[in-house]
Write an enzyme that holds these catalytic residues in place. Structure first.
Site, PDB file in Angstrom:
ATOM      1  N   ASP A 160      -4.718   5.881   8.655  1.00 57.11           N
ATOM      2  CA  ASP A 160      -5.817   4.927   8.759  1.00 57.11           C
ATOM      3  C   ASP A 160      -5.651   3.974   9.935  1.00 57.11           C
ATOM      4  OD1 ASP A 160      -3.676   3.547   7.640  1.00 57.11           O
ATOM      5  OD2 ASP A 160      -4.590   3.320   5.674  1.00 57.11           O
ATOM      6  N   ASN A 164      -3.805  -2.547  -5.336  1.00 60.09           N
ATOM      7  CA  ASN A 164      -4.945  -2.147  -6.165  1.00 60.09           C
ATOM      8  C   ASN A 164      -4.987  -0.638  -6.391  1.00 60.09           C
ATOM      9  OD1 ASN A 164      -5.607  -1.229  -3.662  1.00 60.09           O
ATOM     10  ND2 ASN A 164      -7.573  -2.270  -3.498  1.00 60.09           N
ATOM     11  N   HIS A 169      -4.811   1.652  -3.956  1.00 58.14           N
ATOM     12  CA  HIS A 169      -5.414   2.449  -2.886  1.00 58.14           C
ATOM     13  C   HIS A 169      -4.376   3.347  -2.216  1.00 58.14           C
ATOM     14  CE1 HIS A 169      -4.904  -0.855   0.493  1.00 58.14           C
ATOM     15  NE2 HIS A 169      -3.846  -0.070   0.444  1.00 58.14           N
ATOM     16  N   GLU A 201     -10.144   2.870  -1.123  1.00 53.32           N
ATOM     17  CA  GLU A 201     -10.143   1.774  -2.088  1.00 53.32           C
ATOM     18  C   GLU A 201     -10.679   2.254  -3.442  1.00 53.32           C
ATOM     19  OE1 GLU A 201      -8.580  -0.676  -1.216  1.00 53.32           O
ATOM     20  OE2 GLU A 201      -9.176  -1.614   0.653  1.00 53.32           O
TER      21      GLU A 201
HETATM   22  C1  GLP Z   1      -2.122  -0.777   3.687  1.00 50.00           C
HETATM   23  C2  GLP Z   1      -2.362   0.613   4.331  1.00 50.00           C
HETATM   24  C3  GLP Z   1      -1.896   1.695   3.432  1.00 50.00           C
HETATM   25  C4  GLP Z   1      -0.567   1.253   2.904  1.00 50.00           C
HETATM   26  C5  GLP Z   1      -0.798   0.194   1.886  1.00 50.00           C
HETATM   27  C6  GLP Z   1       0.457  -0.511   1.422  1.00 50.00           C
HETATM   28  O1  GLP Z   1      -3.204  -1.595   3.720  1.00 50.00           O
HETATM   29  N1  GLP Z   1      -3.671   0.880   4.730  1.00 50.00           N
HETATM   30  O2  GLP Z   1      -1.857   2.925   4.125  1.00 50.00           O
HETATM   31  O3  GLP Z   1       0.103   2.309   2.302  1.00 50.00           O
HETATM   32  O4  GLP Z   1      -1.769  -0.717   2.329  1.00 50.00           O
HETATM   33  O5  GLP Z   1       0.920  -1.381   2.385  1.00 50.00           O
HETATM   34  P1  GLP Z   1       2.378  -2.025   2.353  1.00 50.00           P
HETATM   35  O6  GLP Z   1       3.322  -0.907   2.573  1.00 50.00           O
HETATM   36  O7  GLP Z   1       2.384  -3.006   3.495  1.00 50.00           O
HETATM   37  O8  GLP Z   1       2.537  -2.666   1.048  1.00 50.00           O
END
Ligand code: GLP
Length: 260
Positions: A79, A150, A152, A157
């Site tokens: 992403d 959440n 995702h 989402e």
């Molecule tokens: C982010 C990314 C995801 C990631 C998730 C967890 O917003 N878009 O691909 O896996 O949220 O993020 P983090 O590893 O910083 O907790």
């Protein structure tokens, strides 16, 4: 390390994220090295955020020691925020350069990250071509996957569909709140992003989903306490037959100890 193999989920729980990250790193290294032996390329799906940082650090270290090469590796990032310039320190382009690409021998033309500068009216065609590029390379061998608080996956989402493809999405409030500190406040935090779709992710041959810390425990527990539901996109992983869930104790803290 604790292993649990409930019907559909193969999970490993490590004492801490350092050991868990080393484990993920080794899975990736061995996939690349096995493919190299038979002169095959490796296609990796890459994640960003805090969770994979130690995995990339370790991969860079192994590269520096000559234990892995990225010459035959192709990558597709999950992403990217939209709109955002690649040079923006908060872009996932910048993140990937900083944590991996600037330090290894991957040919730049093998790197694919959703383009946060694409013109609004070209996004649909662009996203279709992103999925096609993955298919044309024979699909993703290993998809790295973090999880949001959440539930995702990528930026799919709650409410995302099982059949969704790479597309422009609106970010959830919780996701924006989590990102706000980096962007110096919620008002500067992007409202949209381009993400691989759920079906794009599920087409990977193998998925390694990792989560560290108690703040991920609720999202992770939905995999065990829920059926497949778009309310928690992480549950879509139950539709895949080759998922490995890698957790530390904190992230596993809400999984019923009877399962463990
Ligand atoms: C982010 C990314 C995801 C990631 C998730 C967890 O917003 N878009 O691909 O896996 O949220 O993020 P983090 O590893 O910083 O907790």
């Amino acid at each position: 390390m604790l292993s649990l193999n409930n019907e559909l989920i193969n999970a490993k729980v490590f004492k801490n994220k350092t050991i868990g990250s080393d484990y993920v790193c080794e899975l990736i290294r061995s996939e690349i090295c096995e493919n190299d032996k038979s002169s095959k390329k490796t296609v990796l799906g890459l994640a960003t955020g805090a969770s994979p940082k130690l995995i990339y650090k370790r991969l860079v270290h192994l590269y520096q020691k000559g234990e892995v090469s990225f010459k035959n590796v192709h990558t597709f990032n999950l992403d990217e925020y939209y709109p955002i310039q690649p040079s923006d320190p908060n872009s996932y382009h910048h993140y990937m350069d900083e944590h991996l690409f600037n330090h290894v021998d991957i040919p730049p033309k093998h790197i694919n990250i959703p383009n946060g500068t694409i013109d609004q009216n070209e996004i649909e065609t662009y996203c279709t071509s992103y999925d096609e590029r993955i298919s044309n390379l024979g699909g993703i061998d290993i998809q790295m996957l973090g999880v949001g608080r959440n539930g995702h996956i990528g930026f799919n989402e709650p409410g995302s569909k099982l059949g969704s493809k790479t597309r422009l999405v609106t970010l959830d409030k919780k996701t924006r709140v989590d990102a706000a500190e980096k962007f110096s406040g919620i008002n500067h935090t992007p409202r949209q992003a381009i993400t691989m779709g759920v079906s794009t992710i599920l087409r990977a041959k193998k998925i390694i989903c990792f989560a560290w810390g108690a703040k991920k425990a609720f999202a992770v527990s939905q995999l065990f306490n829920n059926g497949v539901t778009q309310d928690y996109p992480i549950t879509f992983l139950k539709e895949h037959s080759n998922v490995e869930l890698v957790l530390d104790k904190g992230a596993a803290s809400l999984i019923d100890s009877k399962i463990l």
